[in-house]
Design an enzyme around this catalytic site. Structure first.
Site, PDB file in Angstrom:
ATOM      1  N   CYS A  70      86.174   4.830 137.876  1.00  0.00           N
ATOM      2  CA  CYS A  70      86.703   4.934 136.515  1.00  0.00           C
ATOM      3  C   CYS A  70      87.271   3.582 136.130  1.00  0.00           C
ATOM      4  O   CYS A  70      88.099   3.029 136.860  1.00  0.00           O
ATOM      5  CB  CYS A  70      87.795   6.011 136.472  1.00  0.00           C
ATOM      6  N   CYS A 177      82.314   1.821 130.446  1.00  0.00           N
ATOM      7  CA  CYS A 177      82.969   3.062 130.865  1.00  0.00           C
ATOM      8  C   CYS A 177      81.969   3.788 131.744  1.00  0.00           C
ATOM      9  O   CYS A 177      80.787   3.882 131.388  1.00  0.00           O
ATOM     10  CB  CYS A 177      83.352   3.915 129.654  1.00  0.00           C
TER      11      CYS A 177
END
Length: 261
Positions: A70, A177
């Site tokens: 992440c 992302c």
């Protein structure tokens, strides 16, 4: 061998699938936080605390390494995670692939969450790795959330909005992302211009998986027997792969290759 991966949700799937491709015999531990997501809207302290709790749940299973799958958690919690787990468990963060994208020349677009777009963190990476390159930062409001919930209509809307902000002459798009890697080909289709050279997409999953093996001194063996197991921890408790994960090839592949174990 056992590799753990951490994220608030299913953004860790691309890196998990990349590890499984490199080592089909590796046991995987996916540690997520469905009760606390999304992390991007939390304070630095709160996000770090939740990431540490998820990491400690995985650490109890004695993995050889922990991948922080992440971007947001890597920005906020990586120092705390390393302080808590290393040197016993190497911790590998996720950094947007700005360096390899810039190496191919510009123009480059960086798709990222609104919180990351324009942030000192991202601007620092651009300054370090893409000085002199034409870089456009593209905010993608709602895209990570839409991917997390496999909301097809919302994914289409978010991609279309971001594509409209992306210069037509870009040669490469950085997927800033980890969730975006799950819809990479849809992003390519939205940005690719007819008659132009194929658009280069730069995600982080492959590099992160390779780094995890290097840190644990494990050689890639893509032809190894597919004996790796899959353990899923949901806010610290063992559970099943979230249903939304099965909307993506990476999630289905993990489930199928782990079904016998």
């Amino acid at each position: 061998m056992k590799i753990a991966l951490l994220d608030s949700g299913i953004g860790l799937l691309p890196a998990a699938a990349a590890v499984r491709r490199l080592r089909p015999d590796a046991d995987l531990v996916l540690t997520c936080d469905p009760e606390g997501m999304p992390w991007g809207q939390r304070t630095h302290e709160d996000l770090t605390g939740r990431a540490l709790a998820c990491a400690e749940a995985a650490a109890a299973l004695h993995p050889d390494a922990l991948i922080v799958g992440c971007n947001t958690a890597s920005v906020h919690a990586l120092p705390a995670l390393r302080a808590r787990l290393e040197p016993q468990i190497p911790v590998i963060g996720t950094v947007p692939a700005i360096k390899p994208a810039a190496a191919g020349g510009g123009p480059v677009a960086i798709w990222a969450t609104p919180a990351t777009t324009g942030s000192p963190y991202q601007r620092g990476l651009i300054k370090e790795f893409a000085a002199g390159i034409d870089v456009t930062e593209v905010p993608c409001p709602g895209l990570a959330d839409a991917v997390e919930h496999a909301d097809e209509a919302a994914i289409d809307r978010a991609i279309a909005a971001a594509a409209a902000l992306t210069p037509k002459n870009v040669r490469a798009v950085v997927l800033g992302c980890t969730h975006y890697e799950l819809v990479a080909e849809r992003i390519r289709a939205a940005v690719q211009q007819p008659g132009e050279a194929p658009l280069a997409l730069h995600g982080s999953a492959g590099a992160v998986a390779a780094q995890a093996l290097r840190r644990t001194h494990i050689e890639p063996a893509p032809d190894a027997p597919a004996t790796g197991s899959l353990t899923v921890l949901l806010t610290g408790r063992e559970g099943d792969l979230p249903a939304a994960a099965l909307a993506y090839a990476e999630g289905r592949r993990l489930k199928v290759t782990s079904a016998a174990h």
